[in-house]
Write a protein that holds these residues in place. Structure first.
Motif, PDB file in Angstrom:
ATOM      1  N   SER A  42       0.823  -1.203   0.000  1.00 56.60           N
ATOM      2  CA  SER A  42       0.000   0.000   0.000  1.00 56.60           C
ATOM      3  C   SER A  42       0.858   1.254   0.000  1.00 56.60           C
ATOM      4  O   SER A  42       1.922   1.286   0.622  1.00 56.60           O
TER       5      SER A  42
ATOM      6  N   TYR B   1      -6.552   9.916  -2.308  1.00 53.12           N
ATOM      7  CA  TYR B   1      -6.587   8.498  -2.655  1.00 53.12           C
ATOM      8  C   TYR B   1      -5.354   7.810  -2.091  1.00 53.12           C
ATOM      9  O   TYR B   1      -4.375   8.457  -1.705  1.00 53.12           O
TER      10      TYR B   1
ATOM     11  N   ASN C  65      -7.991   3.466  -3.927  1.00 50.20           N
ATOM     12  CA  ASN C  65      -9.110   3.837  -3.054  1.00 50.20           C
ATOM     13  C   ASN C  65      -9.236   5.352  -3.033  1.00 50.20           C
ATOM     14  O   ASN C  65      -8.252   6.045  -2.786  1.00 50.20           O
TER      15      ASN C  65
ATOM     16  N   ASN D  45     -10.170   8.236  -0.876  1.00 49.69           N
ATOM     17  CA  ASN D  45     -10.295   8.426   0.573  1.00 49.69           C
ATOM     18  C   ASN D  45      -9.815   9.819   0.950  1.00 49.69           C
ATOM     19  O   ASN D  45      -9.187  10.506   0.156  1.00 49.69           O
TER      20      ASN D  45
ATOM     21  N   ASP E 277     -12.569   6.127   4.017  1.00 48.08           N
ATOM     22  CA  ASP E 277     -12.724   5.509   2.702  1.00 48.08           C
ATOM     23  C   ASP E 277     -14.105   5.892   2.192  1.00 48.08           C
ATOM     24  O   ASP E 277     -15.110   5.627   2.839  1.00 48.08           O
TER      25      ASP E 277
ATOM     26  N   GLU F 148     -15.588   4.718  -0.503  1.00 43.99           N
ATOM     27  CA  GLU F 148     -16.217   3.605  -1.229  1.00 43.99           C
ATOM     28  C   GLU F 148     -16.164   3.744  -2.749  1.00 43.99           C
ATOM     29  O   GLU F 148     -16.821   2.995  -3.453  1.00 43.99           O
TER      30      GLU F 148
ATOM     31  N   ASP G 195     -13.706   3.635  -6.087  1.00 47.19           N
ATOM     32  CA  ASP G 195     -12.401   3.065  -6.390  1.00 47.19           C
ATOM     33  C   ASP G 195     -12.120   3.059  -7.886  1.00 47.19           C
ATOM     34  O   ASP G 195     -13.027   3.134  -8.707  1.00 47.19           O
TER      35      ASP G 195
ATOM     36  N   SER H 153      -9.762   0.618 -10.574  1.00 46.19           N
ATOM     37  CA  SER H 153      -9.068  -0.668 -10.656  1.00 46.19           C
ATOM     38  C   SER H 153      -8.430  -0.828 -12.029  1.00 46.19           C
ATOM     39  O   SER H 153      -9.019  -0.432 -13.040  1.00 46.19           O
TER      40      SER H 153
ATOM     41  N   ASP I 270     -17.046   0.179  -7.922  1.00 44.17           N
ATOM     42  CA  ASP I 270     -17.825   0.415  -6.704  1.00 44.17           C
ATOM     43  C   ASP I 270     -18.567   1.746  -6.671  1.00 44.17           C
ATOM     44  O   ASP I 270     -18.863   2.275  -5.599  1.00 44.17           O
TER      45      ASP I 270
END
Length: 124
Positions: free
Chosen positions: A23, A31, A49, A51, A65, A67, A69, A71, A82
């Motif tokens: 991470s 983020y 993420n 955030n 967070d 929620e 995202d 990817s 999400d």
């Protein structure tokens, strides 16, 4: 960096990850980025993420967070993930319009980062 088999605590319940995760956190970005590796050490996914900017202390990393995202699984390009969870959380927790716009601005930044990110490889 966490090894495969680490416990993940979540508001929806705890679970065990089958992946190793490295991470990256920034105190001035909305983020954080995760390199997700298989047990064999192959990069599986770049996951970003959205955030709040993190607060780092001697013993913890703290953030909210939202929620939402981004990817990217090779060789594909990044995509939003999400968004339904984000919209549900925004409604449930009363995210302001300013916060919603800030989260989508972070998504635009996250697309660029995820598509350019070169993983550092699986550490020994």
């Amino acid at each position: 960096m966490t090894a495969p088999g680490h416990r993940v605590e979540s508001i929806d319940g705890d679970w065990t990850s089958g992946y190793a995760i490295r991470s990256f956190y920034w105190t001035n970005r909305w983020y954080s980025l995760l390199e997700v590796y298989t047990r064999e050490g192959t990069l599986s996914e770049i996951f970003v993420n959205v955030n709040s900017p993190v607060e780092i202390t001697d013993s913890e990393i703290r953030f909210t967070d939202y929620e939402l995202d981004v990817s990217r699984k090779s060789p594909e390009r990044a995509h939003i993930a999400d968004e339904d969870e984000f919209l549900e959380a925004a409604s449930r927790y009363g995210y302001t319009e300013v916060l919603r716009r800030r989260c989508y601005a972070a998504v635009r930044e996250a697309f660029a980062v995820a598509n350019r990110w070169e993983a550092g490889g699986f550490p020994e």
